[in-house]
Design an enzyme around this catalytic site. Sequence first.
Site, PDB file in Angstrom:
ATOM      1  N   LEU A 536     -24.393   0.977  30.363  1.00  0.00           N
ATOM      2  CA  LEU A 536     -22.998   0.849  29.948  1.00  0.00           C
ATOM      3  C   LEU A 536     -22.693   1.699  28.730  1.00  0.00           C
ATOM      4  O   LEU A 536     -21.555   2.129  28.521  1.00  0.00           O
ATOM      5  CB  LEU A 536     -22.677  -0.619  29.631  1.00  0.00           C
ATOM      6  N   GLY A 537     -23.682   1.947  27.902  1.00  0.00           N
ATOM      7  CA  GLY A 537     -23.469   2.745  26.708  1.00  0.00           C
ATOM      8  C   GLY A 537     -24.599   2.550  25.721  1.00  0.00           C
ATOM      9  O   GLY A 537     -25.604   1.898  26.017  1.00  0.00           O
ATOM     10  N   VAL A 538     -24.432   3.168  24.550  1.00  0.00           N
ATOM     11  CA  VAL A 538     -25.445   3.100  23.501  1.00  0.00           C
ATOM     12  C   VAL A 538     -24.766   2.680  22.215  1.00  0.00           C
ATOM     13  O   VAL A 538     -23.732   3.224  21.837  1.00  0.00           O
ATOM     14  CB  VAL A 538     -26.141   4.461  23.307  1.00  0.00           C
ATOM     15  N   GLY A 539     -25.341   1.679  21.544  1.00  0.00           N
ATOM     16  CA  GLY A 539     -24.804   1.216  20.275  1.00  0.00           C
ATOM     17  C   GLY A 539     -25.788   1.429  19.156  1.00  0.00           C
ATOM     18  O   GLY A 539     -26.844   2.054  19.327  1.00  0.00           O
ATOM     19  N   GLY A 540     -25.439   0.898  17.991  1.00  0.00           N
ATOM     20  CA  GLY A 540     -26.302   1.068  16.832  1.00  0.00           C
ATOM     21  C   GLY A 540     -27.640   0.383  16.985  1.00  0.00           C
ATOM     22  O   GLY A 540     -28.621   0.765  16.346  1.00  0.00           O
ATOM     23  N   GLY A 542     -29.173  -0.311  20.152  1.00  0.00           N
ATOM     24  CA  GLY A 542     -29.907   0.251  21.277  1.00  0.00           C
ATOM     25  C   GLY A 542     -29.017   0.412  22.490  1.00  0.00           C
ATOM     26  O   GLY A 542     -27.781   0.358  22.405  1.00  0.00           O
ATOM     27  N   VAL A 544     -27.255  -0.500  26.152  1.00  0.00           N
ATOM     28  CA  VAL A 544     -26.657  -1.669  26.769  1.00  0.00           C
ATOM     29  C   VAL A 544     -26.561  -1.444  28.274  1.00  0.00           C
ATOM     30  O   VAL A 544     -26.032  -0.425  28.722  1.00  0.00           O
ATOM     31  CB  VAL A 544     -25.256  -1.963  26.194  1.00  0.00           C
ATOM     32  N   LYS A 559     -28.485  -5.984  25.981  1.00  0.00           N
ATOM     33  CA  LYS A 559     -28.694  -4.993  24.927  1.00  0.00           C
ATOM     34  C   LYS A 559     -30.173  -4.981  24.556  1.00  0.00           C
ATOM     35  O   LYS A 559     -30.723  -5.996  24.129  1.00  0.00           O
ATOM     36  CB  LYS A 559     -27.840  -5.318  23.701  1.00  0.00           C
ATOM     37  N   ASP A 655     -18.267  -6.027   9.624  1.00  0.00           N
ATOM     38  CA  ASP A 655     -18.231  -4.784  10.398  1.00  0.00           C
ATOM     39  C   ASP A 655     -17.103  -4.835  11.432  1.00  0.00           C
ATOM     40  O   ASP A 655     -17.312  -4.588  12.624  1.00  0.00           O
ATOM     41  CB  ASP A 655     -19.574  -4.548  11.088  1.00  0.00           C
TER      42      ASP A 655
END
Length: 884
Positions: A536-540, A542, A544, A559, A655
């Site tokens: 689905l994507g990449v976050g801070g 790791g 997802v 995640k 945040d």
Amino acid sequence: MKNPVVPPCALACASLIILSVIPAILAADDNSTILLSCGASESSFVLDGRNWTSDADFNFAHPLSGESARAARQSSSVPRVPYLTARVFTSPFSYNFSLAVGGRVFLRLYFYPSDYGNHTSDDAFFSVTADTFTLLHNFSASLFAQNTTVDYFTREFSLNVSTGILNLTFSPSPTHNHSYAFINGIEIVPIPDIFNLGNAMLVTGGDVNSITYEIDPESAIETVYRLNVGGQAITDPKGGFSRLWEDDTRYLLGAAVGVTFSKNPNVSITYARGVPSSIAPTEVYETARSMGLEASVNLQYNLTWILQVDAGFYYLVRLHFCEIQYPITTTNQRVFDIFINNQTAQRYADVIAWSGNIGVATYRDYVVITTGSGQMDLWVALHPQITSQPEYYDAILNGLEVFKLQNSSNSLAGFNPEPRSDQTSDSPNGSASRKNHKALPAILGGLIGGVAFLLVAFGLIMLCRRWKKQKAEEAATSEGTYGALPLSLIGNSHFAASARTTTGSNASPLPANLCRYFSFEEIQTATKDFDESLLLGVGGFGKVYLGEIDDGTMKVAIKRGNPMSEQGVHEFQTEIEMLSKLRHRHLVSLIGYCEENYEMILVYDYMAHGTLREHLYNTRKPPLSWKQRLEICIGAAHGLHYLHSGATYTIIHRDVKTTNILLDANWVAKVSDFGLSKAGPAMDDTHVSTVVKGSFGYLDPEYFRRQQLTEKSDVYSFGVVLFEVLCARPALNRTLPKEQVSLADWALHCQKKGVLEDIMDPCLKGRIAPQCFKKFAETAEKCLADLGAERPSMGEVVWNLQFALHIQESAENSGNIIDGISDDAIPLGMFHKQDLNTPTTESTTATTISSTVSIQDRSIFASDDSQGLAPNAVFSEIMNPAGR
């Protein structure tokens, strides 16, 4: 609940001593009130002008039993009298009070859970009976204090002592080792019978006001809540037998708290015919809380109080009313409905019709039935009644009392609360549990053998460490797993696994109904072994992945922690700690986690529409309408407001940004990513001193300068989100000219110059009602005030955004989106009914809503909200590969 049963052998061994109290020595402010300071060495005069008599100063027919003790921790915050001394009982013990006047009394028991002599606070489990009534059973004052976050407290009961003799018995629990009973103070105050007045209505959910409930005049009753609605706490009321009235603010639901006001100077308080002046002191009727000034807003919500009670009892809910301000002087000016526990208790409540005139106090009694066991929430809500077309669409309340009625077993006792997971072994007042002092001889003997054991264990530990290191290297090489240590190996008391299954997975240390533990094998199956097509994507933190659990019946967002990320074990722990304790419609739901095979994996509900940011800019998705954007902002604001004021303690997100606001399949906004969250300041503090963390572009400048974190830091970040929603551009854009790089700075500049419309999203041109635009922009501007003290609370932000939405909906319904609303479209005073029904340019259309209790700002531990929305969610920052 049955009365406590003491085994015959215990009765044979116990010395149950009956004490006869001589009324002539009553230490009180009159000759009929008893104030007993238990365990005190001498009588004491306290600041409220009342004398407390030591129980040792009474003349008893038999020698005084029990141990006189002082609290181990003499805290300056705890009143000296009567809390810092106690009478301790290790066997059943009775006081026998001879009252100067028979009849109904208030019995108040004062408790300060502490260590007393050789007795630790955790061992105090006991029952209290008054004649044939059980007041407390297997009661733990320590657990009660922890659950209510207080150091000391009073339990108040009302008894009918028609004989003039009151036997009060304290019995240590026979089911607990080393148990004992204690009491710090006893107060007995004669009162008129203010309960058996014959006008209580039973709330059944059926026909309203059709069943009268008669309270037995001989029954026992416990005071659970006594609230001065709309005013300050009353600690020394005029008359009223020393009743204490608490401020109602902490029990209000969400941001919709209405307005408070005091009586008009020309109004004096009197009591309606048939209403005894003893029902409540005049101070209660001199202040009030109503829904607010705007009728269109009032029709959209309920003014609600939520009160925690013991399930399985009947409760008498007493509401106090008095119209105290002009222009409410005649009937059908302010009419409203009353709901208790989501059931209609009263239709067409009209205070003037009940009382006869302004300044005349009255009350209404309702009896509600609760079922089950444990603790539950009791809801009391008010909503304007529109059928009778009153002059003002509003509601009012001056006072609120809740009384527990005895059950069929003559008992008022509930269950002890569960120990709080965030409590250490210390007692609530800071005194550490010292049970081990009883095992001192065993400890000394054990030390000798312990030395020899340690020598052997040292060698084994070195072998184990070498073996674990080897296994970790093998796992990282052969399975491609990350090198971050699992929680079970870092010694965190909240997450260290207490057991392992045969497959080697950790047993979940969290309650099954709050957070689920997944094995790594389950995670692999859910993601098809982390198939990149499901990314689905990449976050801070790791990557997802989209996953399916429970045989493919539920979609989730999974995640997987990246060991190279700046976010690690601490963020992983914080996320679980926060979200496992929080349930709210506008907070992302954590389903569970996995920490097997050195992995850190979090599992969330799947959010079909992803993040808010991906619908604003740099996207091929169709633009959101202005109304959609407003509703999303309101939802996110609700979530943040709950964190700040609705949870057990203040939580600062730290945040807030558009990638951390997620949208489910129904476009409901949910705040996510609690990895940087912090618990708010203690009651006596104004901020939390901490290293600066967050995202540039959203960072509170005051927090950045002083490293002092408050909930107003979230308000600043949310102000940036509001301008981001309006302008559809990033918070930081370094490709723009220097003065335009920061959206916060540039939007404030344009707002002050009156040209904010020039930088708004072109898709919104001509689609925002001018007054709505003005209200929205002013709200965002206030959020970005340089000083936190000048920013609004999140509750005020919610209110202002809801107001802006009402303006927009009114303009859309009338077709006047561009220039159909003048500057004075929303008057500041209360709407009259003709303002709502006459289609002028100054009116706001009022829509009729169902009279049900709103739960938008309340924690819902059943995970699904009241509207039956399917659980949906995805993780934050999935469209931003850079993360933080």
